[in-house]
Write an enzyme that holds these catalytic residues in place. Structure first.
Site, PDB file in Angstrom:
ATOM      1  N   ASP A   1       0.810  -1.213   0.000  1.00 43.10           N
ATOM      2  CA  ASP A   1       0.000   0.000   0.000  1.00 43.10           C
ATOM      3  C   ASP A   1       0.849   1.271   0.000  1.00 43.10           C
ATOM      4  O   ASP A   1       0.310   2.374  -0.019  1.00 43.10           O
ATOM      5  CB  ASP A   1      -0.941   0.006   1.213  1.00 43.10           C
ATOM      6  CG  ASP A   1      -0.185  -0.006   2.531  1.00 43.10           C
ATOM      7  OD1 ASP A   1       0.762  -0.800   2.648  1.00 43.10           O
ATOM      8  OD2 ASP A   1      -0.541   0.769   3.440  1.00 43.10           O
TER       9      ASP A   1
ATOM     10  N   ASP B   1       3.236  -7.690   0.825  1.00 44.06           N
ATOM     11  CA  ASP B   1       3.476  -6.979   2.082  1.00 44.06           C
ATOM     12  C   ASP B   1       2.518  -7.500   3.152  1.00 44.06           C
ATOM     13  O   ASP B   1       1.361  -7.805   2.866  1.00 44.06           O
ATOM     14  CB  ASP B   1       3.271  -5.477   1.877  1.00 44.06           C
ATOM     15  CG  ASP B   1       3.663  -4.671   3.103  1.00 44.06           C
ATOM     16  OD1 ASP B   1       4.699  -5.003   3.712  1.00 44.06           O
ATOM     17  OD2 ASP B   1       2.940  -3.725   3.445  1.00 44.06           O
TER      18      ASP B   1
ATOM     19  N   MET C   1       1.804  -5.886   6.350  1.00 45.26           N
ATOM     20  CA  MET C   1       1.054  -4.837   7.043  1.00 45.26           C
ATOM     21  C   MET C   1       0.356  -3.937   6.030  1.00 45.26           C
ATOM     22  O   MET C   1       0.956  -3.011   5.479  1.00 45.26           O
ATOM     23  CB  MET C   1       1.984  -4.020   7.937  1.00 45.26           C
ATOM     24  CG  MET C   1       2.804  -4.872   8.899  1.00 45.26           C
ATOM     25  SD  MET C   1       1.785  -5.843  10.029  1.00 45.26           S
ATOM     26  CE  MET C   1       1.066  -4.546  11.023  1.00 45.26           C
TER      27      MET C   1
ATOM     28  N   ASP D   1       4.259 -34.260 -42.095  1.00 48.61           N
ATOM     29  CA  ASP D   1       3.719 -35.377 -42.876  1.00 48.61           C
ATOM     30  C   ASP D   1       4.884 -36.122 -43.524  1.00 48.61           C
ATOM     31  O   ASP D   1       5.757 -35.514 -44.162  1.00 48.61           O
ATOM     32  CB  ASP D   1       2.766 -34.849 -43.948  1.00 48.61           C
ATOM     33  CG  ASP D   1       2.091 -35.971 -44.711  1.00 48.61           C
ATOM     34  OD1 ASP D   1       0.981 -36.353 -44.312  1.00 48.61           O
ATOM     35  OD2 ASP D   1       2.676 -36.462 -45.698  1.00 48.61           O
ATOM     36  N   ILE D   2       4.885 -37.451 -43.362  1.00 47.39           N
ATOM     37  CA  ILE D   2       5.943 -38.265 -43.962  1.00 47.39           C
ATOM     38  C   ILE D   2       5.680 -38.394 -45.456  1.00 47.39           C
ATOM     39  O   ILE D   2       4.601 -38.850 -45.877  1.00 47.39           O
ATOM     40  CB  ILE D   2       6.004 -39.658 -43.297  1.00 47.39           C
ATOM     41  CG1 ILE D   2       6.302 -39.515 -41.803  1.00 47.39           C
ATOM     42  CG2 ILE D   2       7.062 -40.540 -43.968  1.00 47.39           C
ATOM     43  CD1 ILE D   2       6.275 -40.827 -41.037  1.00 47.39           C
TER      44      ILE D   2
ATOM     45  N   ASN E   1       4.335 -48.583 -47.363  1.00 47.16           N
ATOM     46  CA  ASN E   1       3.459 -49.700 -47.036  1.00 47.16           C
ATOM     47  C   ASN E   1       3.219 -50.605 -48.242  1.00 47.16           C
ATOM     48  O   ASN E   1       3.242 -51.849 -48.123  1.00 47.16           O
ATOM     49  CB  ASN E   1       2.102 -49.168 -46.531  1.00 47.16           C
ATOM     50  CG  ASN E   1       2.178 -48.666 -45.100  1.00 47.16           C
ATOM     51  OD1 ASN E   1       2.958 -49.151 -44.301  1.00 47.16           O
ATOM     52  ND2 ASN E   1       1.341 -47.677 -44.780  1.00 47.16           N
TER      53      ASN E   1
ATOM     54  N   ASP F   1       5.246 -49.454 -40.008  1.00 43.31           N
ATOM     55  CA  ASP F   1       5.227 -49.275 -38.552  1.00 43.31           C
ATOM     56  C   ASP F   1       6.621 -48.965 -38.012  1.00 43.31           C
ATOM     57  O   ASP F   1       6.775 -48.142 -37.097  1.00 43.31           O
ATOM     58  CB  ASP F   1       4.674 -50.536 -37.874  1.00 43.31           C
ATOM     59  CG  ASP F   1       3.169 -50.722 -38.103  1.00 43.31           C
ATOM     60  OD1 ASP F   1       2.538 -49.777 -38.598  1.00 43.31           O
ATOM     61  OD2 ASP F   1       2.656 -51.809 -37.777  1.00 43.31           O
TER      62      ASP F   1
ATOM     63  N   GLU G   1       0.128 -40.887 -41.100  1.00 42.59           N
ATOM     64  CA  GLU G   1       1.529 -40.463 -41.122  1.00 42.59           C
ATOM     65  C   GLU G   1       1.687 -38.979 -40.808  1.00 42.59           C
ATOM     66  O   GLU G   1       2.734 -38.404 -41.063  1.00 42.59           O
ATOM     67  CB  GLU G   1       2.149 -40.776 -42.486  1.00 42.59           C
ATOM     68  CG  GLU G   1       1.591 -39.989 -43.661  1.00 42.59           C
ATOM     69  CD  GLU G   1       0.398 -40.646 -44.315  1.00 42.59           C
ATOM     70  OE1 GLU G   1       0.177 -40.378 -45.518  1.00 42.59           O
ATOM     71  OE2 GLU G   1      -0.312 -41.430 -43.641  1.00 42.59           O
TER      72      GLU G   1
END
Length: 457
Positions: free
Chosen positions: A10, A53, A55, A330-331, A338, A347, A373
């Protein structure tokens, strides 16, 4: 390290003095002239630590602290009470109200900065745990925040490292009604016991005969098994230099000799409670995440978790005016992997990609498998320039070393395309930021793949 510090006093001159000292060390400072204003600022998540503070007219610092610690929205915010009162009874009253530490007026600048940095480090860790915990609650899992908040700090395991039998006996006698206490006079043996004993608190005397207690504190902080164990040091009242060194090493708290029994009990309860709070957050978050929101193949978080987490990150960034960046990865030509080498090879590629991705980002960043992917990285407190550097590092880490598939019998060259964007304004949502990153990813693939493209908006 930067953080936002709330100074509550204060007296305007006191605020200006603390503000000058803190801003010189690159802290952001906000001020409140009374308790009601301070509670409002904290509830709106606009500070990382409070210098309070004692007080003050109307609502004194003890009452402000009690209200902060009773509110689930603010109970994790560290509070340092700044007071002209130097009696042990006043410190005990503050600790029982939930204060994390004390500074006595006139405030020593080294003590101020050391204490603030120490508690900010702790809060940054807890903030990340709380953010993850909140995400698990929002998607319908058990609420680890509620479970963690019930800790009382009683019934912990405490290791006392003290080679003076009379001193060790007094400390042990004071604690044993609330904690399970073990004493070790040999500091080297104490390090071994701390690593193996699953203690909630280690109390280290800095007056060990023939051994530097600071070295033991440093060793406790350097070992993985003891890194998160709270350390409280016992120090002579006139040994401020060693005390500052201890705090710089990451010691959590201290007591000045001669030790007041009630203050010892109160500080031990506080540290045990903090340890258990953090541990329960870690354990519950890890368990719930593994059960519900982890991708089984890669071990990364899944899309469900990422979307909730991204929303929480954006909300926090808006409240604090901080940047957030996001990557979609993104691959390239993954379907051909695959089709040509089989789904087992695909995988293998996904698992190895996830490992390399984790190694390329910070612990605070979130990596997830978005689907198939595609992967997403959420980067809090990161602008687009830094995110671009990280994205390029990830791209290189993937492209420069072939992937072993089919039990290591074949090596495949793999590349990725990355789209990135950053939070632009308060209107950004998880959906809008993901859409912009996806558009940037589309441009990266259209322009030839194996590249990083930033959102142009």
């Amino acid at each position: 390290m930067s953080a936002r510090v709330l100074v509550v006093d204060d007296v305007p001159a006191n605020i200006k003095l603390l503000e000058a000292r803190l801003t010189a060390e690159y802290f952001d400072v906000v001020a409140a002239a009374g308790g009601v204003e301070a509670l409002d600022i904290c509830t709106r998540a606009q500070c990382d630590i409070v210098l309070l503070d004692v007080m003050m007219p109307g609502m004194d610092g003890f009452e402000v602290c009690r209200r902060l610690k009773a509110n689930p929205l603010t109970d994790h915010v560290p509070v340092i009470m700044v007071t002209a009162l130097d009696q042990a009874s006043d410190r005990i009253k503050g600790l029982e109200a939930g204060a994390d530490d004390f500074l006595t007026k006139p405030v020593n600048e080294v003590a101020l900065l050391t204490r603030v940095r120490s508690l900010v480090r702790l809060k940054l860790v807890l903030d990340e745990l709380r953010m993850r915990a909140a995400t698990s609650r929002e998607i319908g899992l058990a609420d680890p925040l509620a479970e963690a908040a019930v800790e009382t700090g009683v019934g912990g395991r405490v290791l006392i490292v003290e080679d003076r039998p009379s001193a060790a006996e007094r400390i042990s006698a004071a604690l044993q009604h609330e904690q399970t206490v073990e004493v070790e006079a040999d500091p080297q043996e104490a390090l071994f016991r701390a690593a193996e004993g699953n203690f909630d608190l280690v109390i280290v005397s800095l007056g060990l005969n023939g051994f530097d207690g600071l070295r033991l504190c440093g060793q406790l902080r350097s070992l993985d098994r003891t890194r998160h164990v709270p350390v409280l040091v016992l120090v002579e009242a006139d040994d401020s230099e060693r005390l500052m060194r201890a705090l710089e090493l990451g010691v959590n708290d201290y007591l000045l000799r001669p030790i007041d029994r009630q203050e010892l009990l109160a500080r031990a309860r506080t540290q045990v409670k903090k340890r258990r709070y953090a541990d329960r957050l870690r354990d519950n978050v890890q368990h719930s995440m593994e059960l519900a929101i982890t991708d089984g193949l890669t071990g990364l978080h899944n899309r469900r978790y990422m979307e909730s987490h991204l929303g929480a990150v954006l909300e926090r960034a808006t409240a604090r005016a901080k940047p957030v960046s996001l990557l979609i990865l993104d691959i390239d030509h993954f379907k051909a992997v695959n089709d040509t080498f089989g789904h087992d090879a695909g995988d293998d590629v996904l698992r190895e990609f996830a490992l390399r991705l984790r190694r390329s980002i910070r612990n605070v960043d979130l990596a997830c498998r978005y689907g198939g992917e595609e992967f997403v990285v959420v980067m809090p407190d990161t602008d687009i320039a830094i995110a671009s550097v990280v994205a390029e590092r990830i791209r290189r880490n993937i492209a420069t070393e072939p992937f072993a598939v089919n039990q290591g019998t074949r090596l495949l060259d793999v590349t990725i395309s990355i789209g990135l964007t950053a939070r632009q304004d308060q209107a950004d949502t998880a959906d809008t930021i993901l859409k912009r990153a996806d558009q940037a990813l589309y441009r990266a693939k259209r322009d030839g793949r194996n590249r990083v493209v930033a959102d142009a908006a």
